[in-house]
Write a protein that holds these residues in place. Sequence first.
Motif, PDB file in Angstrom:
ATOM      1  N   PHE A 246      26.111 -22.697  -9.558  1.00 12.89           N
ATOM      2  CA  PHE A 246      26.840 -21.983  -8.517  1.00 12.89           C
ATOM      3  C   PHE A 246      27.317 -23.000  -7.488  1.00 12.89           C
ATOM      4  N   LEU A 247      28.639 -23.037  -7.272  1.00 12.86           N
ATOM      5  CA  LEU A 247      29.232 -23.963  -6.315  1.00 12.86           C
ATOM      6  C   LEU A 247      30.121 -23.179  -5.364  1.00 12.86           C
ATOM      7  N   ASN A 248      29.685 -23.014  -4.132  1.00 15.88           N
ATOM      8  CA  ASN A 248      30.423 -22.241  -3.136  1.00 15.88           C
ATOM      9  C   ASN A 248      30.766 -20.854  -3.676  1.00 15.88           C
ATOM     10  N   ASP A 249      32.056 -20.588  -3.891  1.00 12.05           N
ATOM     11  CA  ASP A 249      32.475 -19.256  -4.336  1.00 12.05           C
ATOM     12  C   ASP A 249      32.846 -19.243  -5.818  1.00 12.05           C
ATOM     13  N   LYS A 250      32.114 -19.955  -6.622  1.00  9.66           N
ATOM     14  CA  LYS A 250      32.407 -19.960  -8.055  1.00  9.66           C
ATOM     15  C   LYS A 250      31.155 -20.319  -8.843  1.00  9.66           C
ATOM     16  N   VAL A 251      31.204 -20.031 -10.127  1.00  8.37           N
ATOM     17  CA  VAL A 251      30.143 -20.434 -11.047  1.00  8.37           C
ATOM     18  C   VAL A 251      30.806 -21.163 -12.212  1.00  8.37           C
ATOM     19  N   ILE A 252      30.229 -22.283 -12.593  1.00  9.39           N
ATOM     20  CA  ILE A 252      30.804 -23.086 -13.672  1.00  9.39           C
ATOM     21  C   ILE A 252      29.739 -23.351 -14.732  1.00  9.39           C
ATOM     22  N   GLY A 253      30.179 -23.749 -15.899  1.00 11.91           N
ATOM     23  CA  GLY A 253      29.276 -24.083 -17.002  1.00 11.91           C
ATOM     24  C   GLY A 253      30.081 -24.234 -18.273  1.00 11.91           C
ATOM     25  N   ARG A 254      29.469 -23.906 -19.400  1.00  9.60           N
ATOM     26  CA  ARG A 254      30.185 -23.973 -20.670  1.00  9.60           C
ATOM     27  C   ARG A 254      29.857 -22.744 -21.508  1.00  9.60           C
ATOM     28  N   THR A 255      30.745 -22.416 -22.415  1.00 12.97           N
ATOM     29  CA  THR A 255      30.569 -21.253 -23.277  1.00 12.97           C
ATOM     30  C   THR A 255      29.693 -21.609 -24.470  1.00 12.97           C
ATOM     31  N   LEU A 256      29.340 -20.601 -25.267  1.00 11.26           N
ATOM     32  CA  LEU A 256      28.523 -20.840 -26.452  1.00 11.26           C
ATOM     33  C   LEU A 256      29.217 -21.759 -27.451  1.00 11.26           C
ATOM     34  N   ASP A 257      30.559 -21.725 -27.465  1.00 10.76           N
ATOM     35  CA  ASP A 257      31.286 -22.601 -28.396  1.00 10.76           C
ATOM     36  C   ASP A 257      31.690 -23.935 -27.773  1.00 10.76           C
ATOM     37  N   GLY A 258      31.149 -24.232 -26.582  1.00  8.55           N
ATOM     38  CA  GLY A 258      31.310 -25.566 -26.012  1.00  8.55           C
ATOM     39  C   GLY A 258      32.446 -25.756 -25.030  1.00  8.55           C
ATOM     40  N   ASN A 259      33.256 -24.719 -24.779  1.00  7.83           N
ATOM     41  CA  ASN A 259      34.350 -24.849 -23.822  1.00  7.83           C
ATOM     42  C   ASN A 259      33.841 -24.752 -22.379  1.00  7.83           C
ATOM     43  N   ASP A 260      34.534 -25.424 -21.471  1.00  4.19           N
ATOM     44  CA  ASP A 260      34.230 -25.247 -20.053  1.00  4.19           C
ATOM     45  C   ASP A 260      34.610 -23.832 -19.628  1.00  4.19           C
ATOM     46  N   ILE A 261      33.853 -23.270 -18.690  1.00  2.00           N
ATOM     47  CA  ILE A 261      34.169 -21.944 -18.174  1.00  2.00           C
ATOM     48  C   ILE A 261      33.930 -21.924 -16.672  1.00  2.00           C
ATOM     49  N   LYS A 262      34.801 -21.209 -15.961  1.00  2.00           N
ATOM     50  CA  LYS A 262      34.673 -21.088 -14.508  1.00  2.00           C
ATOM     51  C   LYS A 262      35.021 -19.658 -14.105  1.00  2.00           C
ATOM     52  N   ILE A 263      34.172 -19.064 -13.261  1.00  2.00           N
ATOM     53  CA  ILE A 263      34.465 -17.773 -12.652  1.00  2.00           C
ATOM     54  C   ILE A 263      34.570 -18.013 -11.155  1.00  2.00           C
TER      55      ILE A 263
END
Length: 323
Positions: A246-263
Amino acid sequence: MKRFYEPDSRWEMHQINNNEDYAKKLVITGYFHDQVPEDVIKAYETVEYLMAHAYYYWPMFDEAFNKMLFTIEMGIKLKAKQLNIPIYRRKENGERWYRRLSLIIDDICDEDYLRDLKKKLERSAGLRDMKAHPKQNSFSGPSGGTHRNIKYCINILNRLFRGREWHKQQQKKIVKAKESITNLKNELLVVESGERGEVIRSILDFDIIDEALFVVCLPVLDVRKLEAKSNQFPHLKSFSILDYQFLNDKVIGRTLDGNDIKISLTNDKEVRNAYSRFKKYLKEIPEEEMKINLNINAIETPWFLSNAEYQYLNESDFFSKYS
């Protein structure tokens, strides 16, 4: 003589073409970490065989679920044994009587950080009691929720045989994440992953396993693409975010298939305009239809989280496949 090896015609409604197609679509593979006892794993193999042979007789799928519920009961008693919790008492004359499963669950989940596990075990125990005392012969197959209930039970067994320290850390992660999720919960969000982007108007719920975050969201429909004749509601979406931050007003990480993901929150003008059109569209839907849809979302959200957890077990290196 009955023809035991003719496919049950009722599977045609699931567009099943042959037994291999059936097994691929409807036999649920068990995924378990190395602390789950061998007795539980062997019992689950029987569940898989019952599901597989239901291809020839539909009601066997329900028997697979019955076996799953009794496997949960066995798992609870095995866990109690590991914790030196008695599963029976002795009378003065030496005879013994087995304690109610609810009392054993109380003893296993005797700390506040085990509250969620307790709820899940109590639910499965309630289903077990209901199935153990049938009032009539009935069967439902996957269309009656059996399929997703079996996945749910696999998740429970994996949680049950985690150590107490794991559960304690799990609870800390959820409490810490809750504040960040609350800040995003009723905001207009954009989910970005690979080349795909999606507008989200609400996060309905979340869960965490290890370093994986699961969120269930309510998307924004592009009303310009909807059919004019009937009301349409957005289907729930779930996202699994590994190694989440969790970074400020977003959440980042990676998906099950390895792609970056950001909400993240968005103030994009085009997105805001699309959301305004969607809100106007929703106001034109009869109130009773809206209530029904909200109730459906409330019912379906836990199942989306459960399925996301099962998919994580499928993809994670920490879980072995037993099939």
